[in-house]
Design a protein around this motif. Structure first.
Motif, PDB file in Angstrom:
ATOM      1  N   GLU A  26      74.922  26.692   9.287  1.00 61.00           N
ATOM      2  CA  GLU A  26      74.510  27.094  10.634  1.00 61.00           C
ATOM      3  C   GLU A  26      73.082  27.614  10.743  1.00 61.00           C
ATOM      4  OE1 GLU A  26      76.095  26.632  13.366  1.00 61.00           O
ATOM      5  OE2 GLU A  26      78.104  26.113  12.687  1.00 61.00           O
ATOM      6  N   LYS A  27      72.334  27.653   9.653  1.00 65.26           N
ATOM      7  CA  LYS A  27      71.011  28.280   9.709  1.00 65.26           C
ATOM      8  C   LYS A  27      69.936  27.371  10.304  1.00 65.26           C
ATOM      9  CE  LYS A  27      69.444  31.222   6.761  1.00 65.26           C
ATOM     10  NZ  LYS A  27      69.002  31.968   5.557  1.00 65.26           N
ATOM     11  N   GLU A  28      70.232  26.080  10.436  1.00 68.27           N
ATOM     12  CA  GLU A  28      69.245  25.148  10.970  1.00 68.27           C
ATOM     13  C   GLU A  28      69.478  24.891  12.454  1.00 68.27           C
ATOM     14  OE1 GLU A  28      66.631  23.979   9.287  1.00 68.27           O
ATOM     15  OE2 GLU A  28      67.291  25.233   7.588  1.00 68.27           O
ATOM     16  N   VAL A 155      74.553  30.730  14.255  1.00 69.24           N
ATOM     17  CA  VAL A 155      75.112  29.582  14.954  1.00 69.24           C
ATOM     18  C   VAL A 155      73.953  28.677  15.347  1.00 69.24           C
ATOM     19  CG1 VAL A 155      76.399  28.739  16.957  1.00 69.24           C
ATOM     20  CG2 VAL A 155      77.088  30.869  15.861  1.00 69.24           C
ATOM     21  N   GLY A 156      73.934  27.474  14.794  1.00 70.08           N
ATOM     22  CA  GLY A 156      72.936  26.484  15.177  1.00 70.08           C
ATOM     23  C   GLY A 156      71.503  26.950  15.078  1.00 70.08           C
ATOM     24  N   GLY A 157      71.166  27.709  14.043  1.00 68.88           N
ATOM     25  CA  GLY A 157      69.801  28.174  13.845  1.00 68.88           C
ATOM     26  C   GLY A 157      69.450  29.452  14.562  1.00 68.88           C
ATOM     27  N   VAL A 158      70.423  30.051  15.264  1.00 67.87           N
ATOM     28  CA  VAL A 158      70.208  31.302  15.986  1.00 67.87           C
ATOM     29  C   VAL A 158      70.943  32.422  15.259  1.00 67.87           C
ATOM     30  CG1 VAL A 158      70.571  32.519  18.179  1.00 67.87           C
ATOM     31  CG2 VAL A 158      69.946  30.084  18.172  1.00 67.87           C
ATOM     32  N   LEU A 159      70.270  33.532  15.054  1.00 68.81           N
ATOM     33  CA  LEU A 159      70.855  34.689  14.381  1.00 68.81           C
ATOM     34  C   LEU A 159      71.409  35.650  15.424  1.00 68.81           C
ATOM     35  CD1 LEU A 159      71.395  36.365  11.807  1.00 68.81           C
ATOM     36  CD2 LEU A 159      69.094  37.325  12.073  1.00 68.81           C
ATOM     37  N   PHE A 160      72.699  35.964  15.306  1.00 65.60           N
ATOM     38  CA  PHE A 160      73.361  36.905  16.208  1.00 65.60           C
ATOM     39  C   PHE A 160      73.673  38.186  15.448  1.00 65.60           C
ATOM     40  CE2 PHE A 160      74.186  32.756  18.034  1.00 65.60           C
ATOM     41  CZ  PHE A 160      74.014  32.973  19.392  1.00 65.60           C
ATOM     42  N   LEU A 161      73.366  39.326  16.063  1.00 66.34           N
ATOM     43  CA  LEU A 161      73.578  40.634  15.464  1.00 66.34           C
ATOM     44  C   LEU A 161      74.538  41.444  16.319  1.00 66.34           C
ATOM     45  CD1 LEU A 161      69.812  41.463  14.788  1.00 66.34           C
ATOM     46  CD2 LEU A 161      71.419  40.462  13.167  1.00 66.34           C
ATOM     47  N   VAL A 162      75.655  41.838  15.747  1.00 67.67           N
ATOM     48  CA  VAL A 162      76.590  42.761  16.409  1.00 67.67           C
ATOM     49  C   VAL A 162      76.228  44.149  15.931  1.00 67.67           C
ATOM     50  CG1 VAL A 162      79.008  43.430  16.662  1.00 67.67           C
ATOM     51  CG2 VAL A 162      78.374  41.013  16.636  1.00 67.67           C
ATOM     52  N   GLU A 176      63.379  39.317  11.047  1.00 60.10           N
ATOM     53  CA  GLU A 176      61.926  39.217  11.016  1.00 60.10           C
ATOM     54  C   GLU A 176      61.456  38.285   9.901  1.00 60.10           C
ATOM     55  OE1 GLU A 176      58.269  42.465  11.313  1.00 60.10           O
ATOM     56  OE2 GLU A 176      60.339  43.117  11.088  1.00 60.10           O
ATOM     57  N   GLN A 177      62.146  38.330   8.765  1.00 58.58           N
ATOM     58  CA  GLN A 177      61.712  37.586   7.587  1.00 58.58           C
ATOM     59  C   GLN A 177      62.213  36.151   7.574  1.00 58.58           C
ATOM     60  OE1 GLN A 177      63.097  39.965   4.305  1.00 58.58           O
ATOM     61  NE2 GLN A 177      61.981  41.777   5.008  1.00 58.58           N
ATOM     62  N   GLN A 178      63.408  35.928   8.125  1.00 57.13           N
ATOM     63  CA  GLN A 178      63.985  34.597   8.062  1.00 57.13           C
ATOM     64  C   GLN A 178      63.585  33.795   9.286  1.00 57.13           C
ATOM     65  OE1 GLN A 178      67.790  33.909   6.491  1.00 57.13           O
ATOM     66  NE2 GLN A 178      68.106  35.993   5.774  1.00 57.13           N
ATOM     67  N   LYS A 179      63.533  32.506   9.100  1.00 57.14           N
ATOM     68  CA  LYS A 179      63.132  31.618  10.185  1.00 57.14           C
ATOM     69  C   LYS A 179      64.347  31.294  11.055  1.00 57.14           C
ATOM     70  CE  LYS A 179      60.838  27.233  11.148  1.00 57.14           C
ATOM     71  NZ  LYS A 179      60.282  25.989  10.554  1.00 57.14           N
ATOM     72  N   CYS A 180      64.418  31.921  12.223  1.00 62.43           N
ATOM     73  CA  CYS A 180      65.510  31.601  13.141  1.00 62.43           C
ATOM     74  C   CYS A 180      64.909  31.185  14.477  1.00 62.43           C
ATOM     75  CB  CYS A 180      66.467  32.783  13.310  1.00 62.43           C
ATOM     76  SG  CYS A 180      65.729  34.310  13.890  1.00 62.43           S
ATOM     77  N   GLN A 181      65.606  30.304  15.173  1.00 63.17           N
ATOM     78  CA  GLN A 181      65.113  29.830  16.468  1.00 63.17           C
ATOM     79  C   GLN A 181      65.023  30.976  17.472  1.00 63.17           C
ATOM     80  OE1 GLN A 181      64.287  26.622  16.481  1.00 63.17           O
ATOM     81  NE2 GLN A 181      63.427  26.617  18.555  1.00 63.17           N
ATOM     82  N   GLY A 221      61.537  40.168  16.752  1.00 62.85           N
ATOM     83  CA  GLY A 221      61.637  38.881  17.421  1.00 62.85           C
ATOM     84  C   GLY A 221      62.913  38.655  18.197  1.00 62.85           C
ATOM     85  N   VAL A 222      63.692  39.722  18.451  1.00 64.67           N
ATOM     86  CA  VAL A 222      64.912  39.582  19.257  1.00 64.67           C
ATOM     87  C   VAL A 222      64.516  39.204  20.682  1.00 64.67           C
ATOM     88  CG1 VAL A 222      66.884  40.823  20.255  1.00 64.67           C
ATOM     89  CG2 VAL A 222      66.257  41.175  17.852  1.00 64.67           C
TER      90      VAL A 222
END
Length: 296
Positions: A26-28, A155-162, A176-181, A221-222
């Motif tokens: 799911e990271k891409e 999910v699909g390259g988007v990072l979700f934080l609960v 911040e460090q990882q490449k997310c859409q 980057g949120v």
């Protein structure tokens, strides 16, 4: 009923992530998608609010059962299916240690089991779920019943934080460090209702906390923060951060209708719209939002 016993739709968070979404798959970024955000089914509040006894009332929750069932039926009919359905806290009304808590929990889990098995359920804790001042005991109860109280997933390259504030720095540094859409946050209590500078209230975070958290979100980057708790639709922007406050599936405290929010995620933007349960049941998602998901 524990999360393990509930099975099926309860792809519960364990190890601070969700097994419904394997990170390596799911990271891409794979193109636009959408999810459904709901908040505050809060079984028992409608009776308690009507009787004016929100601390001790809430011995009936038939209305909330019917509304949550209506929401699930509407979501299950959507085509294409949402990637997930997130409930942003206050699952039930009875606080830890109060009467009817077990019964409300059992009924809510029974209702939630009807969510389509292809639509993972994401559960966020609210103050009625873990207490206004959480303790190790109330957190342990939530974890046993629903899963981790804070976690992240892709999910699909988007990072979700609960969200959990103690855990925030670590996860934001990852964003911040990882490449997310995009990076998107879910929490129960809003940063603010309308403005970053508004006065402190039961329904928002305190001024120093909200400003500190919002600045951290922006630095990491949120793009958007989705919450509930207010039982009305509200929100605003702070710099380039979209703060979204969704009204309730259950008890309404303003002029909004019982509903959920449809959130479409494209490569460039996050577009959202609140639907009443009747609207979503009868007409589904409007064509302009569906067209966004056809973009490359």
């Amino acid at each position: 009923m524990s999360a393990a016993e509930a099975g099926g739709v309860f792809h519960r968070a364990r190890g601070r992530t969700l097994d419904a979404f394997p990170e390596e798959q799911e990271k891409e970024w794979k193109g636009p998608f959408y999810f459904i955000q709901g908040a505050d089914p809060q079984f028992g509040l409608m009776k308690a609010w009507t009787t004016g006894d929100c601390d001790n009332g809430g011995d009936e929750w038939g209305q909330e059962i019917r509304l949550t069932e209506q929401a699930i039926q509407a979501i299950n009919k959507l085509n294409p299916k949402p990637r997930f359905f997130v409930v942003c806290g206050d699952l039930i009304h009875a606080m830890p240690g109060m009467p009817w808590r077990k019964e409300q929990t059992k009924d809510l889990q029974r209702v939630l089991r009807s969510v389509d098995s292809d639509i993972p359920l994401v559960v966020v804790s609210g103050n009625h779920d873990v207490g206004n001042i959480p303790t190790p005991e109330t957190i342990a109860e939530f974890q046993e019943t629903w899963g981790d109280d804070y976690f992240s997933f892709w999910v699909g390259g988007v990072l979700f934080l609960v969200l959990n504030s103690q855990w925030l720095d670590q996860q934001l540094s990852m964003a911040e460090q990882q490449k997310c859409q995009h990076a998107i946050v879910f929490q129960h209590i809003p940063l603010f209702i309308q403005s970053i500078d508004e006065e402190d209230d039961y329904f928002n975070l305190t001024k120093p906390m909200r400003k500190e958290m919002a600045d951290k979100f922006i630095k990491a980057g949120v793009k958007a923060v989705f919450s509930g708790h207010y039982h009305r639709n509200a929100g605003g922007t702070y710099r380039n951060l979209d703060v979204v406050v969704s009204s309730a599936i259950g008890c309404q405290l303003g002029k909004d209708t019982h509903g959920v929010r449809v959130v479409v995620v494209t490569a460039e933007k996050i577009v959202h719209r609140y639907y009443s349960l009747d609207e979503l049941s009868e007409r589904g998602i409007e064509s302009d939002l569906m067209d966004l998901m056809k973009e490359k």
